[in-house]
Design an enzyme around this catalytic site. Structure first.
Site, PDB file in Angstrom:
ATOM      1  N   SER A  19      10.872  -2.542  54.272  1.00 31.12           N
ATOM      2  CA  SER A  19      11.463  -1.214  54.010  1.00 31.12           C
ATOM      3  C   SER A  19      12.719  -0.311  54.953  1.00 31.12           C
ATOM      4  O   SER A  19      13.311  -0.715  55.502  1.00 31.12           O
ATOM      5  CB  SER A  19       9.790  -0.364  54.394  1.00 31.12           C
ATOM      6  OG  SER A  19      10.089   0.872  54.060  1.00 31.12           O
TER       7      SER A  19
ATOM      8  N   ASP B 181      25.290  -5.953  54.993  1.00 35.83           N
ATOM      9  CA  ASP B 181      26.025  -5.016  53.532  1.00 35.83           C
ATOM     10  C   ASP B 181      28.082  -4.764  54.518  1.00 35.83           C
ATOM     11  O   ASP B 181      28.957  -4.656  53.735  1.00 35.83           O
ATOM     12  CB  ASP B 181      25.714  -4.531  53.251  1.00 35.83           C
ATOM     13  CG  ASP B 181      24.825  -5.450  52.420  1.00 35.83           C
ATOM     14  OD1 ASP B 181      24.016  -6.215  52.264  1.00 35.83           O
ATOM     15  OD2 ASP B 181      23.926  -4.354  51.214  1.00 35.83           O
TER      16      ASP B 181
ATOM     17  N   LYS C  54      10.982  -4.893  49.915  1.00 39.15           N
ATOM     18  CA  LYS C  54      10.006  -3.683  49.321  1.00 39.15           C
ATOM     19  C   LYS C  54      10.894  -2.540  49.713  1.00 39.15           C
ATOM     20  O   LYS C  54      12.010  -2.232  49.913  1.00 39.15           O
ATOM     21  CB  LYS C  54       9.419  -3.664  50.646  1.00 39.15           C
ATOM     22  CG  LYS C  54       8.752  -2.301  50.248  1.00 39.15           C
ATOM     23  CD  LYS C  54       7.477  -0.823  50.996  1.00 39.15           C
ATOM     24  CE  LYS C  54       6.989  -0.106  50.589  1.00 39.15           C
ATOM     25  NZ  LYS C  54       7.541   1.547  50.978  1.00 39.15           N
TER      26      LYS C  54
END
Length: 523
Positions: free
Chosen positions: A264, A275, A289
């Site tokens: 999460s 990223d 998740k």
């Protein structure tokens, strides 16, 4: 206007109330039915009844009222695992290893005792008192303590630690209301102590408040970088978080440690770093998740937690590992296989994949578990020895300097009762099966029997020999348990970090600038 399904539900409840053969508590029936209904959606959508609200809210609050102990229910007995430093329980003299027998006269032993039972008894309004009857190994008679409940800080940042002359380590255990403030204070403290590079440990962190992860990621990102965005069925559930460029650590090298229990909000932070090619992720693949929940207050003090959106990390990928909208005919679900995941790209063009969590830039696998050590920990030999050791020694060296000496290890060996030590009889069972199989298939002649008898002797357990053979690993657990008695979680964590393969990997790559930069460039 009610839908046909809603009208049907109302009609069913009315018929049950009016015509069922026995009198039924409709409220109780609904309390039992709602969780089953929500379970068919996904495991993160849940109904929280009034009785569980306080404990649920406390998990992510910055503090709560209590006595200041961590505990486990061991053999149907509430055993204190840790006493909070300077907390109410420590002030009256309670120790790790104490077994709580009663609280205000309520029995806390026996089958069926749950953690919820203990929480509801020990936690309460600050300033109120709770009388505890406690069994302690060093005392023949039970002890009694009157503890005045106080404010117990619920920390998110477990430990900050300099792992080298210019590298700071921060362990974040959850994303609670005050996590970002704690994290920022930890970063500032480490920088004051000389840290220019940082290791953020999110292993075992199952998440919490999304906004705290966003604020934390913002500290490391230049302006205009995507952190996370969400998409739901309703326009108000579509959000986007972009870095503002005001972070104080935009130029600091960073490594994020993850494992399969990082989920999460942990994945939002790690994903924003990976990223955006801002730092490296090291360890094991995260939980996966990618769903966002919102809570709604219900009539009569219940709380509904329901999934309202999916979140996407900067490359555009959804890292949700299980698609709950597509179930097997029997209702079960499975993880998305790697073969069905899609390639996405980081800001610099590195390949990353969606589905199934975040794959680290550097993978570190754990060694195979040691069964002897598992038995020592499972049956609380190291836990009980640490309690006895702490009762006999007023102090020990600092966590950074503490070691298990020959004297301590020999004391531990003598502490274990061979008659009570439970071995996994793996080798013996395999030999028994081999003997039976060879007899059944007609191969058990005198020569084979002699060989099997020889193996039985060679593979027979020798506890003293086995303990010496596994001394290094056993010593890690012993040191951790002992240090926790004196320095609490911080001591145990610092001891664990001395033998941490993932932290070693992080230190190696942070001390190799060309390798660090090369991985970020996709080399």
């Amino acid at each position: 206007q009610l839908s046909p399904e809603e009208q049907k539900l109302r009609t069913i409840l009315g018929l049950i109330r009016e015509q069922y053969v026995d009198e039924i508590d409709i409220d109780s029936l609904m309390e039992k039915s709602i969780p089953d209904m929500l379970a068919s959606l996904d495991p993160h959508s849940a109904y929280i009844p009034k009785s569980e609200l306080t404990m649920t809210n406390n998990e992510l609050e910055s503090s709560f009222g209590g006595v200041g102990v961590s505990f486990q229910v061991i053999n149907d007995t509430v055993t204190v695992v840790e006493v909070v430093s300077e907390g109410p329980a420590e002030k009256v003299g309670m120790l790790a290893g104490d077994q709580i027998l009663t609280a205000n006269g309520k029995n806390l032993t026996g089958q069926g005792i749950t953690s919820e039972d203990v929480f509801s008894t020990l936690r309460g309004k600050e300033g109120t008192k709770v009388r505890l009857k406690v069994k302690r190994r060093s005392s023949r008679k039970p002890l009694e303590f009157e503890v005045t409940r106080g404010e117990i800080p619920s920390k998110s940042v477990d430990v900050t630690y300099m792992t080298g002359k210019d590298t700071g380590y921060i362990r974040v255990s959850k994303f609670a209301r005050n996590t970002y403030n704690e994290f920022l204070e930890a970063l500032a403290d480490l920088r004051f102590r000389g840290a220019k590079k940082f290791v953020v440990d999110l292993r075992g962190n199952s998440g919490g408040f999304m906004d705290q992860a966003i604020y934390m990621a913002n500290e490391f990102l230049p302006a205009g970088r995507m952190i996370v965005y969400t998409k739901g069925r309703r326009p108000e559930n579509e959000t986007m978080a972009i870095s503002d460029g005001n972070g104080q650590f935009r130029n600091s090298e960073i490594v994020v440690l993850t494992n399969e229990f990082s989920a999460s909000a942990s994945e939002i932070f790690a994903g924003a770093i990976q990223d955006n090619d801002r730092g490296l992720v090291i360890g094991r693949r995260t939980f996966g998740k990618g769903l966002v929940q919102s809570t709604r207050q219900l009539p009569y003090n219940g709380l509904l937690k329901v999934t309202i959106a999916k979140y996407y990390i900067p490359s555009g990928r959804l890292i949700q590992a299980i698609d709950y909208s597509h179930r097997n005919p029997d209702g079960t679900v499975a993880r998305i296989p790697d073969s069905l995941t899609t390639v996405w790209h980081t800001k610099a063009g590195r390949e990353v994949r969606d589905g199934g969590g975040i794959t680290p830039d550097i993978k570190v696998e754990y060694p195979e578990g040691n069964r002897l050590v598992y038995n020592i920990v499972r049956d609380n030999w190291s836990f009980d020895f640490a309690n006895r050791y702490a009762a006999r020694h007023d102090s020990v060296a600092a966590p950074e300097d503490f070691v298990i000496t020959d004297t301590i290890f020999n004391e531990f060996k003598a502490f274990i009762d061979p008659a009570r030590f439970k071995y996994d009889r793996t080798c013996e069972l395999i030999l028994e099966q081999l003997e039976k199989a060879s007899k059944t298939e007609g191969y058990l002649n005198d020569q084979v029997q002699a060989q099997l008898d020889t193996l039985k002797v060679m593979l027979k357990h020798d506890l003293n020999h086995d303990l010496d053979l596994n001394r290094a690993t056993i010593s890690e657990y012993l040191a951790s348990e002992i240090l926790q008695r004196y320095y609490y979680d911080r001591g145990a964590i610092i001891e664990a970090l001395k033998h941490d393969a993932e932290l070693d990997s992080a230190a190696t790559v942070l001390n190799s600038p060309e390798r660090y930069k090369g991985i970020l460039r996709g080399k």
